[in-house]
Every structure is written in structure tokens, then in C-alpha cells.
Design an enzyme around this catalytic site. Structure first.
Site, PDB file in Angstrom:
ATOM      1  N   GLY A  31      -3.413   0.861  -3.829  1.00  0.00           N
ATOM      2  CA  GLY A  31      -2.777  -0.393  -4.220  1.00  0.00           C
ATOM      3  C   GLY A  31      -1.885  -0.078  -5.396  1.00  0.00           C
ATOM      4  N   GLU A  32      -1.991  -0.863  -6.424  1.00  0.00           N
ATOM      5  CA  GLU A  32      -1.209  -0.618  -7.630  1.00  0.00           C
ATOM      6  C   GLU A  32      -2.191  -0.587  -8.798  1.00  0.00           C
ATOM      7  OE1 GLU A  32       2.051   0.108  -7.525  1.00  0.00           O
ATOM      8  OE2 GLU A  32       1.761   0.550  -9.636  1.00  0.00           O
ATOM      9  N   SER A  33      -2.369   0.594  -9.386  1.00  0.00           N
ATOM     10  CA  SER A  33      -3.438   0.745 -10.376  1.00  0.00           C
ATOM     11  C   SER A  33      -3.236  -0.170 -11.592  1.00  0.00           C
ATOM     12  CB  SER A  33      -3.564   2.209 -10.795  1.00  0.00           C
ATOM     13  OG  SER A  33      -2.317   2.721 -11.215  1.00  0.00           O
ATOM     14  N   CYS A  86      -5.998   7.090  -3.982  1.00  0.00           N
ATOM     15  CA  CYS A  86      -4.664   6.824  -4.521  1.00  0.00           C
ATOM     16  C   CYS A  86      -4.741   5.988  -5.816  1.00  0.00           C
ATOM     17  CB  CYS A  86      -3.792   6.197  -3.444  1.00  0.00           C
ATOM     18  SG  CYS A  86      -2.064   6.482  -3.764  1.00  0.00           S
ATOM     19  N   ARG A 115       1.136   9.658 -11.910  1.00  0.00           N
ATOM     20  CA  ARG A 115       1.442   8.623 -10.915  1.00  0.00           C
ATOM     21  C   ARG A 115       2.796   8.881 -10.247  1.00  0.00           C
ATOM     22  NH1 ARG A 115       1.048   3.022 -13.806  1.00  0.00           N
ATOM     23  NH2 ARG A 115       1.208   2.308 -11.658  1.00  0.00           N
ATOM     24  N   ILE A 131       1.089   7.777   0.109  1.00  0.00           N
ATOM     25  CA  ILE A 131       1.933   6.605  -0.140  1.00  0.00           C
ATOM     26  C   ILE A 131       2.132   6.443  -1.641  1.00  0.00           C
ATOM     27  CG2 ILE A 131       2.228   4.116   0.211  1.00  0.00           C
ATOM     28  CD1 ILE A 131       0.210   4.357   2.554  1.00  0.00           C
ATOM     29  N   ARG A 132       3.338   6.704  -2.103  1.00  0.00           N
ATOM     30  CA  ARG A 132       3.639   6.661  -3.543  1.00  0.00           C
ATOM     31  C   ARG A 132       2.483   7.309  -4.322  1.00  0.00           C
ATOM     32  NH1 ARG A 132       4.435   1.590  -6.018  1.00  0.00           N
ATOM     33  NH2 ARG A 132       5.725   2.712  -7.469  1.00  0.00           N
ATOM     34  N   HIS A 158      -4.678   8.791   1.721  1.00  0.00           N
ATOM     35  CA  HIS A 158      -5.384   7.616   2.270  1.00  0.00           C
ATOM     36  C   HIS A 158      -6.168   7.977   3.530  1.00  0.00           C
ATOM     37  CE1 HIS A 158      -3.477   4.368  -0.157  1.00  0.00           C
ATOM     38  NE2 HIS A 158      -2.562   5.307  -0.324  1.00  0.00           N
ATOM     39  N   GLU A 170      -8.463   6.483   4.900  1.00  0.00           N
ATOM     40  CA  GLU A 170      -8.768   5.274   5.683  1.00  0.00           C
ATOM     41  C   GLU A 170      -7.661   4.952   6.688  1.00  0.00           C
ATOM     42  OE1 GLU A 170      -7.733   5.403   2.655  1.00  0.00           O
ATOM     43  OE2 GLU A 170      -6.350   3.756   2.219  1.00  0.00           O
TER      44      GLU A 170
HETATM   45  N1  GLN Z   1       1.783   4.184  -6.973  1.00  0.00           N
HETATM   46  C1  GLN Z   1       0.521   3.487  -7.107  1.00  0.00           C
HETATM   47  C2  GLN Z   1       0.047   3.528  -8.565  1.00  0.00           C
HETATM   48  O1  GLN Z   1       0.639   4.185  -9.366  1.00  0.00           O
HETATM   49  C3  GLN Z   1      -0.515   4.071  -6.186  1.00  0.00           C
HETATM   50  C4  GLN Z   1      -0.058   3.968  -4.755  1.00  0.00           C
HETATM   51  C5  GLN Z   1      -1.176   3.822  -3.743  1.00  0.00           C
HETATM   52  O2  GLN Z   1      -2.295   3.483  -4.071  1.00  0.00           O
HETATM   53  N2  GLN Z   1      -0.846   4.001  -2.493  1.00  0.00           N
HETATM   54  O3  GLN Z   1      -0.907   2.904  -8.904  1.00  0.00           O
END
Ligand code: GLN
Length: 186
Positions: free
Chosen positions: A46-48, A76, A103, A131-132, A167, A169
């Protein structure tokens, strides 16, 4: 055995599905007090930064206490949250794993990709969805590498805490989730 999946933000449902397929009873954790009723926890991607904001100071403290005591697996953004040192930008972490993690480390052009990595688990190479994704840039002495992609460690473990920068999952391969479930005492 009850396994929680932190469900405040991000791709928690894919973890729920995978864990249920493997026979675990899953609790979607939306409130910090739900941590009291579970034996292990997955912190999803997600987005930490958003996780930290949504959890708030009290939620973060409660989570810190949990990860000290019970098996926890972060993917992630979850991996970022569990790390001791975080950069690009700097951010507070739970300090559960002695690693430095950077990150969004793959840059904008190739920020998401599916690659094949190596693992010491039986069963050969592993598909890995990034993913990112962050990169683990320093490993503390007590940290065990479970999987690598190129030169980079991408799944590591220290004591009860395990993280993956990809990921698992989102792939059909269930080995990483199985490994996590095996770490939870009956
Ligand atoms: N870029 C997100 C972060 O810095 C992590 C991306 C992800 O969980 N797929 O939190």
C-alpha cells in the site's frame, strides 16, 4: 490459529484470500484492539506513509508491541513499516527488523515489473511482482536472506519478523505465505 491482515489501506484482500486458501482463519484488522485476538499478522502493500497516518501514534505503539511478540509478515509497504531505517524519504518505522530500506528504489521508468528471483526454499525460481518497490540496502547481522532478485535480497527474516519487497500474494506461488504460517505456533 487466527491470522490478522492489517486492513486499513492497501492490498489486504489478496493476502486474506491466499491465507484462507492455505487453511488459516483470517481476521481483517481495522482497529488496534483487534491485535489482541490474533496469533500472527500480515502487513500488506500500500502506501507506508498512509499506514502511519491512519494508525496514528496510539495504533503505531500497539503495533510495535505486537510485532515484538508475535510472528509478523510485511510485503512492500509492510516491509517498509517493519524496518529499522527508512529512506527516500526518511520515515518512522516499527524497528522490528535490523535493515535499511529505501522506498521507491526502482525509479519511475520501471517502477513496477514481474521478474524471476531465486529462493532457498525448495521448488526452484520464484515469480516476483514488484510495485513501486523498496530495496533492502543494509542487512543487520541477525538477518537471514530467504530470496534474492539479481544481487538484491528481496525476502528476509529476523526472529519472528519476515518481509518481502515484492508481492507474493499476487503470484500463484504459495511458498512464502506457507513459510510465514509455519512460523506461527499452534
Ligand atoms: N511505494 C510504497 C511506499 O513507499 C510501497 C508500494 C507498495 O506497497 N506496493 O510505501
Amino acid at each position: 490459529m487466527k491470522v490478522g491482515v492489517l486492513a486499513v489501506q492497501g492490498d489486504f484482500d489478496a493476502h486474506r484470500k491466499r491465507l484462507e486458501e492455505l487453511g488459516a482463519e483470517v481476521v481483517l484488522v481495522r482497529k488496534p484492539e483487534q491485535l489482541d485476538g490474533i496469533d500472527g499478522l500480515v502487513i500488506p502493500g500500500g502506501e507506508s506513509g498512509a499506514f502511519l497516518r491512519i494508525l496514528g501514534e496510539k495504533g503505531v505503539e500497539k503495533l510495535k508491541e505486537f510485532v515484538r511478540l508475535k510472528p509478523t509478515f510485511g510485503t512492500c509497504a509492510g516491509a517498509i513499516l517493519l524496518a529499522k531505517e527508512i529512506s527516500n524519504p526518511e520515515q518512522q518505522g516499527l524497528g522490528a527488523l535490523d535493515i535499511h530500506i529505501r522506498r521507491n528504489a526502482y525509479g519511475r521508468q520501471i517502477d513496477s515489473s514481474i521478474r524471476t528471483g531465486e529462493t532457498k526454499l525448495p521448488g526452484g525460481p520464484m515469480e516476483m511482482v514488484f510495485i513501486r518497490a523498496p530495496k533492502i540496502e543494509r542487512l543487520g547481522a541477525g538477518v537471514e536472506v530467504i530470496a534474492t532478485e539479481g544481487q538484491d535480497p528481496v525476502a528476509v527474516r529476523q526472529g519472528r519478523v519476515m518481509v518481502a519487497t515484492f508481492h507474493p500474494e499476487l503470484s500463484d506461488d504459495t511458498r512464502i505465505h506457507k513459510l510465514f504460517l509455519e512460523s506461527i505456533p499452534e
